[in-house]
Scaffold this motif. Structure first.
Motif, PDB file in Angstrom:
ATOM      1  N   LEU A  11       0.825  -1.201   0.000  1.00 28.47           N
ATOM      2  CA  LEU A  11       0.000   0.000   0.000  1.00 28.47           C
ATOM      3  C   LEU A  11       0.862   1.255   0.000  1.00 28.47           C
ATOM      4  O   LEU A  11       0.525   2.259  -0.650  1.00 28.47           O
ATOM      5  N   LEU A  14       2.058   1.756  -3.412  1.00 26.53           N
ATOM      6  CA  LEU A  14       0.944   2.231  -4.237  1.00 26.53           C
ATOM      7  C   LEU A  14       0.763   3.739  -4.099  1.00 26.53           C
ATOM      8  O   LEU A  14       0.621   4.454  -5.101  1.00 26.53           O
ATOM      9  N   MET A  28      -2.027   0.074  -9.524  1.00 26.74           N
ATOM     10  CA  MET A  28      -2.637  -1.081  -8.871  1.00 26.74           C
ATOM     11  C   MET A  28      -2.181  -2.386  -9.521  1.00 26.74           C
ATOM     12  O   MET A  28      -1.975  -3.394  -8.829  1.00 26.74           O
ATOM     13  N   MET A 295      -5.648  -6.365  -7.445  1.00 27.20           N
ATOM     14  CA  MET A 295      -5.220  -5.816  -6.156  1.00 27.20           C
ATOM     15  C   MET A 295      -5.964  -6.477  -5.000  1.00 27.20           C
ATOM     16  O   MET A 295      -5.378  -6.724  -3.929  1.00 27.20           O
ATOM     17  N   LEU A 299      -4.477  -8.060  -1.364  1.00 28.45           N
ATOM     18  CA  LEU A 299      -4.830  -7.562  -0.029  1.00 28.45           C
ATOM     19  C   LEU A 299      -5.390  -8.681   0.843  1.00 28.45           C
ATOM     20  O   LEU A 299      -5.056  -8.790   2.028  1.00 28.45           O
ATOM     21  N   ILE A 304      -4.615  -7.966   5.203  1.00 30.71           N
ATOM     22  CA  ILE A 304      -4.811  -6.564   5.564  1.00 30.71           C
ATOM     23  C   ILE A 304      -6.267  -6.298   5.979  1.00 30.71           C
ATOM     24  O   ILE A 304      -6.513  -5.656   7.020  1.00 30.71           O
ATOM     25  N   LEU A 345      -9.946   0.692  -3.899  1.00 27.77           N
ATOM     26  CA  LEU A 345      -8.888   0.418  -2.938  1.00 27.77           C
ATOM     27  C   LEU A 345      -9.428   0.072  -1.555  1.00 27.77           C
ATOM     28  O   LEU A 345      -8.862  -0.775  -0.855  1.00 27.77           O
ATOM     29  N   THR A 346     -10.512   0.708  -1.160  1.00 27.27           N
ATOM     30  CA  THR A 346     -10.961   0.591   0.225  1.00 27.27           C
ATOM     31  C   THR A 346     -12.065  -0.432   0.457  1.00 27.27           C
ATOM     32  O   THR A 346     -12.203  -0.939   1.571  1.00 27.27           O
TER      33      THR A 346
END
Length: 434
Positions: A11, A14, A28, A295, A299, A304, A345-346
């Protein structure tokens, strides 16, 4: 190094790449492939890239994105979007702040066609800024209204943001579209209220426009009828179950082209331009989604999401405290990242936390998209601010940011109302699906 450590390092890399202006999708791709190769091996990482690229690109649901983008582009090229503004201007332009309010209403109508915030800001900026300047509106209010009104494109259905959220979380696109209607109307009302208050306390900033006759009002309303009919048919068709969201997108795009040629406003060259713009925009969105599908597994493999979930739930601040932290993180990230990038991403990290805390995922989608809207007009990125700056070249960037500040307060009020009264977002989906 542990899996979580590798994930954190990935991250960090990134964000460094994004700070160096590497396109989001490519950043990504690099981090996702590199991380998978480290945690597993290179052949499996390449295999994931191939399989996920095909899987995402062949998803039938994604046809919604180019169809609705095409609908908005055709409306712009054919002049139908301007008629939305003309209709609103004819009815309320003669009151103080009426031109700015007409811009907000025009943005709302155009948002119901394109689902694009950038397109809404650009189109309405070209249409309305010259009018507001002609009547002596302050640059802060005129540019602020256009930049803020453009953000409605990501909330009012059909919304590209809702489509991406649905794909990332496997929620219903139809339910999300319906959930955005009342919050969208509420935000429009809050924006208009903001303009009204500015007109009261700073009347010189928001002078009245020209009066129109009843005949002019009805002529303008009739001129906006085709685009209004398209919106009613597409959104109403989804609500009544006549169309699926994919079918509604195709119907809307087809009707916009049909009306454009029938009314004599569309030409083959304009249609070609609309198609090329649609291809470019859709390709960008699709590339980001493919990159997110690479991605995401990285993760997950690094644990994560689980680590973040354990950290947030272990803070002992209650589920609304966790929600506030998540929304605050979106506000901070919105100062540096584009909205779609934040979503992809989130969501793999935050969505499991939200579900485990018992929040409705459809409601959370509306709250997140509304929060992402703020990022479109917050410094230093503020994409919509820069779009308006490209149209209003003589206005200082700092004045545009100052102009959007009252509208940011209105958006914060909208988020607060959604948290206090979740039924604002859930009422229509519940009547639609039981």
């Amino acid at each position: 190094m542990s899996g979580v450590g590798i994930g954190v390092a990935g991250l960090a890399v990134l964000f460094v790449l994004l700070a160096l202006r590497v396109p989001v999708a490519f950043a990504m791709f690099l981090v996702g492939l590199g991380g998978m190769a480290i945690l597993n091996d290179l052949p499996s990482a390449l295999s994931l890239l191939a399989s996920e690229s095909f899987s995402v690109a062949s998803s039938a649901e994604l046809i919604i994105i180019p169809m609705f983008i095409l609908m908005g582009n055709v409306a712009t090229e054919s002049g139908m979007s301007r008629k939305l503004y003309d209709s609103a201007y004819a009815w309320i332009g003669s009151i103080r702040g009426g031109l700015a309010s007409a811009t907000i209403l025009g943005c709302a109508g155009f948002a119901a066609l394109s689902g694009s915030s950038v397109a809404s800001a650009l189109t309405m900026g070209r249409v309305s800024l010259s009018q507001m300047n002609r009547f002596g509106y302050s640059h802060r209010l005129s540019t602020g209204a256009v930049a803020a009104g453009g953000t409605l494109g990501i909330l009012i259905p059909p919304s590209t943001g809702f489509v991406i959220y649905a794909i990332l979380t496997r929620e219903s696109i139809g339910r999300l579209f319906m959930a955005g209607i009342l919050p969208g109307i509420m935000l429009v009302a809050l924006f208009v209220l903001t303009i009204w208050l500015i007109a009261i306390f700073r009347p010189a900033d928001a002078p009245a426009g020209e009066r129109t006759t009843w005949r002019q009002k009805w002529q303008a309303t009739i001129g906006a009828a085709p685009i209004t009919l398209i919106v009613i048919l597409t959104i109403g068709g989804i609500y009544l179950g006549v169309f699926s969201p994919v079918e509604a997108a195709a119907v809307g795009a087809g009707l916009s082209v049909l009306f454009g040629f029938t009314l004599g406003e569309m030409t083959v060259s304009k249609l070609a331009s609309a198609v090329m713009d649609t291809v470019a925009t859709s390709s960008t969105v699709l590339l980001i989604l493919i990159a997110a599908s690479v991605m995401g597994p990285f993760l997950a493999l690094s644990h994560i999401p689980a680590a973040v979930g354990d950290f947030l739930t272990g803070l002992d601040i209650g589920r609304y405290g966790v929600l506030m932290l998540i929304l605050l993180s979106y506000l901070v990230l919105g100062c540096f990242l584009e909205g779609f990038a934040m979503l992809v991403l989130t969501m793999p990290i935050f969505f499991p936390v939200i579900v485990s805390l018992g929040f409705d995922p459809i409601w959370f989608g509306v709250v997140v998209v509304l929060t992402l809207e703020m990022g479109l007009i917050t410094p230093p990125v503020g994409i919509n601010v820069f779009i308006v700056k490209s149209v209003a070249r003589d206005v200082a960037l700092i004045d545009i940011f100052r102009g959007v500040f009252p509208f940011l307060l209105a958006m914060l009020a909208a988020v607060a109302l959604l948290i206090l009264f979740p039924s604002i977002a859930l009422l229509i989906p519940q009547t639609m699906f039981g």
